[in-house]
Enzyme design. Sequence first.
Site, PDB file in Angstrom:
ATOM      1  N   GLU A   1       0.868  -1.178   0.000  1.00 30.51           N
ATOM      2  CA  GLU A   1       0.000   0.000   0.000  1.00 30.51           C
ATOM      3  C   GLU A   1       0.907   1.230   0.000  1.00 30.51           C
ATOM      4  OE1 GLU A   1      -3.731  -0.405   2.473  1.00 30.51           O
ATOM      5  OE2 GLU A   1      -2.589  -2.134   3.214  1.00 30.51           O
TER       6      GLU A   1
ATOM      7  N   ASP B   1       2.113   1.043   3.761  1.00 36.00           N
ATOM      8  CA  ASP B   1       3.307   0.203   3.875  1.00 36.00           C
ATOM      9  C   ASP B   1       4.594   0.914   3.479  1.00 36.00           C
ATOM     10  OD1 ASP B   1       1.628  -1.950   4.568  1.00 36.00           O
ATOM     11  OD2 ASP B   1       1.317  -2.441   2.450  1.00 36.00           O
TER      12      ASP B   1
ATOM     13  N   HIS C   1      12.567   1.203  -9.321  1.00 38.36           N
ATOM     14  CA  HIS C   1      13.943   0.908  -8.898  1.00 38.36           C
ATOM     15  C   HIS C   1      14.124   1.173  -7.398  1.00 38.36           C
ATOM     16  CE1 HIS C   1      18.474   1.204  -9.638  1.00 38.36           C
ATOM     17  NE2 HIS C   1      18.350   1.799  -8.458  1.00 38.36           N
ATOM     18  N   GLU C   2      13.673   2.333  -6.938  1.00 40.06           N
ATOM     19  CA  GLU C   2      13.876   2.687  -5.523  1.00 40.06           C
ATOM     20  C   GLU C   2      13.050   1.792  -4.603  1.00 40.06           C
ATOM     21  OE1 GLU C   2      16.369   4.377  -4.998  1.00 40.06           O
ATOM     22  OE2 GLU C   2      16.603   5.254  -6.993  1.00 40.06           O
TER      23      GLU C   2
ATOM     24  N   HIS D   1      15.014  -1.326  -4.027  1.00 37.07           N
ATOM     25  CA  HIS D   1      16.010  -1.256  -2.947  1.00 37.07           C
ATOM     26  C   HIS D   1      15.349  -1.539  -1.604  1.00 37.07           C
ATOM     27  CE1 HIS D   1      19.451  -0.143  -5.222  1.00 37.07           C
ATOM     28  NE2 HIS D   1      19.060   1.082  -5.537  1.00 37.07           N
TER      29      HIS D   1
ATOM     30  N   HIS E   1      22.003  -3.069  -6.766  1.00 32.22           N
ATOM     31  CA  HIS E   1      22.190  -2.731  -8.173  1.00 32.22           C
ATOM     32  C   HIS E   1      22.684  -3.953  -8.940  1.00 32.22           C
ATOM     33  CE1 HIS E   1      22.654   1.808  -7.173  1.00 32.22           C
ATOM     34  NE2 HIS E   1      21.416   1.518  -7.532  1.00 32.22           N
TER      35      HIS E   1
ATOM     36  N   CYS F   1       4.260  -6.318   6.848  1.00 32.59           N
ATOM     37  CA  CYS F   1       3.250  -5.345   6.414  1.00 32.59           C
ATOM     38  C   CYS F   1       2.743  -5.610   5.007  1.00 32.59           C
ATOM     39  CB  CYS F   1       3.801  -3.917   6.513  1.00 32.59           C
ATOM     40  SG  CYS F   1       5.028  -3.480   5.249  1.00 32.59           S
TER      41      CYS F   1
ATOM     42  N   ASN G   1      -0.669  -8.633   4.157  1.00 32.59           N
ATOM     43  CA  ASN G   1      -2.115  -8.415   4.148  1.00 32.59           C
ATOM     44  C   ASN G   1      -2.549  -7.675   2.893  1.00 32.59           C
ATOM     45  OD1 ASN G   1      -0.685  -6.127   5.407  1.00 32.59           O
ATOM     46  ND2 ASN G   1      -2.731  -5.208   5.502  1.00 32.59           N
TER      47      ASN G   1
END
Length: 478
Positions: free
Chosen positions: A200, A284, A333-334, A337, A343, A387, A390
């Site tokens: 979320e 989340d 991309h972020e 991480h 990477h 998290c 659900n």
Amino acid sequence: MIEVLLVTICLAVFPYPGSSIILESGNVDDYEVVYPQKLTALPKGAVQPKYEDAMQYEFKVNGEPVVLHLEKNKGLFSEDYSETHYSPDGREITTYPSVEDHCYYHGRIQNDADSTASISACDGLKGYFKLQGETYLIEPLELSDSEAHAVFKYENVEKEDEAPKMCGVTQNWESDESIKKASQLYLTPEQQRFPQRYIELAIVVDHGMYTKYSSNFKKIRKRVHQMVNNINEMYRPLNIAITLSLLDVWSEKDLITMQAVAPTTARLFGDWRETVLLKQKDHDHAQLLTDINFTGNTIGWAYMGGMCNAKNSVGIVKDHSSNVFMVAVTMTHEIGHNLGMEHDDKDKCKCEACIMSAVISDKPSKLFSDCSKDYYQTFLTNSKPQCIINAPLRTDTVSTPVSGNEFLEAGEECDCGSPSNPCCDAATCKLRPGAQCADGLCCDQCRFKKKRTICRRARGDNPDDRCTGQSADCPRNS
């Protein structure tokens, strides 16, 4: 009984090889002008909504007709989706807009098993689709003829500047021994069937970006919705559903002190999320969209493996391109991480231009490498993020079967829509007695074509694609 309603617009295509045009996505070299033909399947007597659950469009790409099948992304918004902006005296103004009849779709190209599509149909068709291994973008042209669209390849969008665009995360492969080992593991097909997970997502827009778009909340909302629809599509292969829970626009001023050093801004944003945003509404993960110029040509930063942590489940992304798709790839991309993905290492990850590359490539980056999948699998195993287990509140993320929409949904063996189809019973969406298939490049008169039958001619140095004799799909040969 289903009747097929054909809404014919006008089909035409005008190639403009070598020409250039300024579009909303930027300056584009080499494009085609197309006039899509819409083919809609609706139950008899049904009232047509503003945006149907399923739509089909036909147009030509490189002179060849293609049929684009679209299905509304019903999991795009949480049931309690909210939008917040601020009054001049700093008061929060939160609304809960209706998003049931929205205009954002996922889809595929008919007879191309590897195709994907992420399309906004709000004002014409805008988004991207993958066809025969190539990524194309489509968007409306601002002409007197409102049905005209431009279709062009991703790599034909001119760079807005020559400086390389970088992710600011600098951890290397050796930074986490368990993840390093995971990159060397071989995952069986069974292991690669990732469990269903749900994120979320909260998106926060800083004041600089709000000003950049002329303080136009509707324009920002549309851009963010397109972005999340793209992100949602890119995470589908990992069995992750991205749901937009809230949009918070800093319309009066920035609510943190924005810094040119990306990790510093991310830390401040994480503190604000923990102390303010999470108390306003549960979610989340949060991403900050900004117009600030970070040092070192950085366009994004996120905490490694921070998902589900109150302070670290955040990322920041610069709105670095007029092309929504490119910014969506950066945010994807972020988020990666935050899900434990490092990477891609060019020597260890066999992927020329995947999502987790440290530098934006001229080639489309909408796939996760095997390394990224291994990192994610290790993160799920070791960190066990709770998290994202659900599901969001929305209960209708799986659409009601709509015969004739060209998607095989729950309980369907085939999906033709027409009662006259000799292979598929339109009343039950089941194959007729004796039929093996109803559609596909390796289906002929309701039977699978013989093994080794050519179903797609070679392009370049690749071999011809051939039928297996056991499926209607035409598999891609390596």
